[in-house]
Design a protein around this motif. Sequence first.
Motif, short mmCIF file in Angstrom:
data_model
loop_
_atom_site.label_atom_id
_atom_site.label_comp_id
_atom_site.label_asym_id
_atom_site.label_seq_id
_atom_site.Cartn_x
_atom_site.Cartn_y
_atom_site.Cartn_z
N TYR A 61 52.89 35.31 38.78
CA TYR A 61 51.43 35.18 38.88
C TYR A 61 50.77 36.55 38.94
N ILE A 62 51.31 37.45 39.72
CA ILE A 62 50.72 38.79 39.84
C ILE A 62 50.75 39.50 38.49
N LEU A 63 51.85 39.38 37.78
CA LEU A 63 51.94 40.05 36.47
C LEU A 63 50.97 39.45 35.46
N SER A 64 50.76 38.14 35.52
CA SER A 64 49.89 37.49 34.53
C SER A 64 48.41 37.63 34.86
N HIS A 65 48.07 37.89 36.13
CA HIS A 65 46.65 37.91 36.53
C HIS A 65 46.13 39.28 36.98
N PHE A 66 47.02 40.21 37.34
CA PHE A 66 46.55 41.46 37.93
C PHE A 66 47.09 42.72 37.25
N LEU A 67 47.91 42.57 36.24
CA LEU A 67 48.48 43.75 35.58
C LEU A 67 47.43 44.42 34.70
N PRO A 68 47.06 45.68 35.00
CA PRO A 68 46.06 46.36 34.17
C PRO A 68 46.62 46.71 32.79
N ASP A 69 45.74 46.88 31.85
CA ASP A 69 46.12 47.36 30.52
C ASP A 69 46.29 48.88 30.61
N THR A 70 47.53 49.34 30.51
CA THR A 70 47.80 50.78 30.65
C THR A 70 47.99 51.47 29.30
N SER A 71 47.76 50.73 28.22
CA SER A 71 47.90 51.36 26.90
C SER A 71 46.85 52.46 26.76
N GLY A 72 47.26 53.59 26.31
CA GLY A 72 46.35 54.72 26.15
C GLY A 72 46.15 55.55 27.39
N VAL A 73 46.75 55.16 28.52
CA VAL A 73 46.62 55.94 29.75
C VAL A 73 47.54 57.15 29.69
N ASP A 74 46.97 58.32 29.93
CA ASP A 74 47.76 59.56 29.94
C ASP A 74 48.28 59.90 31.32
N VAL A 75 47.42 59.69 32.34
CA VAL A 75 47.76 60.09 33.70
C VAL A 75 47.41 58.92 34.65
N MET A 76 48.37 58.55 35.49
CA MET A 76 48.18 57.48 36.47
C MET A 76 48.16 58.08 37.87
N LEU A 111 50.64 32.80 48.34
CA LEU A 111 50.60 31.37 47.98
C LEU A 111 49.17 30.86 47.88
N ASP A 112 48.28 31.38 48.74
CA ASP A 112 46.86 30.99 48.64
C ASP A 112 46.27 31.47 47.32
N ILE A 113 46.61 32.69 46.95
CA ILE A 113 46.10 33.25 45.69
C ILE A 113 46.54 32.41 44.50
N ILE A 114 47.81 31.98 44.52
CA ILE A 114 48.34 31.17 43.42
C ILE A 114 47.69 29.79 43.42
N ARG A 115 47.64 29.13 44.58
CA ARG A 115 47.11 27.76 44.65
C ARG A 115 45.64 27.69 44.26
N GLU A 116 44.89 28.75 44.64
CA GLU A 116 43.45 28.75 44.35
C GLU A 116 43.13 29.37 42.99
N GLY A 117 44.15 29.84 42.27
CA GLY A 117 43.93 30.41 40.95
C GLY A 117 43.05 31.65 40.96
N MET A 118 43.22 32.50 41.97
CA MET A 118 42.36 33.69 42.09
C MET A 118 42.76 34.76 41.08
N ASP A 119 41.75 35.49 40.62
CA ASP A 119 42.01 36.63 39.75
C ASP A 119 41.34 37.87 40.33
N ASN A 120 41.36 38.95 39.59
CA ASN A 120 40.93 40.25 40.11
C ASN A 120 39.47 40.27 40.53
N ASP A 121 38.64 39.42 39.94
CA ASP A 121 37.20 39.43 40.23
C ASP A 121 36.80 38.45 41.32
#
Length: 233
Positions: free
Chosen positions: A103-118, A213-223
């Motif tokens: 769930y975390i990977l599908s809902h919270f993983l940022p797009d890092t393509s093009g990132v030079d420095v993290m 588990l609350d985050i998953i059950r409630e379908g929460m995303d980054n916003d």
Amino acid sequence: MANDLTIYHGSQQLVETPQFGVGKPYNDYGQGFYCTESPELAKEWACPVKNDGYCNCYELHLDDLQMMRLTHGEFNILSWLAILLTHRRFDISSPVAQGARDYILSHFLPDTSGVDVMIGYRADDSYFSFAEDFVSNTISLRDLNMSMQLGTLGEQIVLLSKRSFGHIEFTGYEVADYREYYYKRFERDQKARADYARRKKTLQQLTEDIFILDIIREGMDNDDPRLRLQLSL
């Protein structure tokens, strides 16, 4: 110059010319060149064993580089955790942890393509254990966020792209004496663990605390405003 950043790399070797494509792919943010703005932290990282190390110093020229700061703006602790799950080896043997990872990977993983420095937290042993506890539903999001401030392990700056390696300039080094910094490294990590253990013993769960588990059950995303409230407590 105003758009330059002084950074330090702690190592058992003198590194005058950092090389792109070198390093372990399962580091926090993948393969890259890991640095810090703190020379003291770099000296501790330079002494993982009882041998003197090197605090290598550089100027990073930021012009035209794409930076992603995981501790500011649109990103939060779950963005950091998603990237960590991509690269680090977690104990995810339980069904809860497996579902949390997906769930975390599908809902919270940022797009890092093009990132030079993290720029983001460094997952030393103690911080990594905090992240595993959250993924296993042992601690709440609020507690994970607060735990990342324990022990002052600091942030790291990671050069990821080939282009970023053309923007770094070696300016010198200091020797890190293991008789001081090996023990400081150990003590910093142990302090974070001790603070965390004390905190877990005195946890007073709030009615608004949110677990994975609350985050998953409630379908929460980054916003989701509920997550933003948790992270502001």
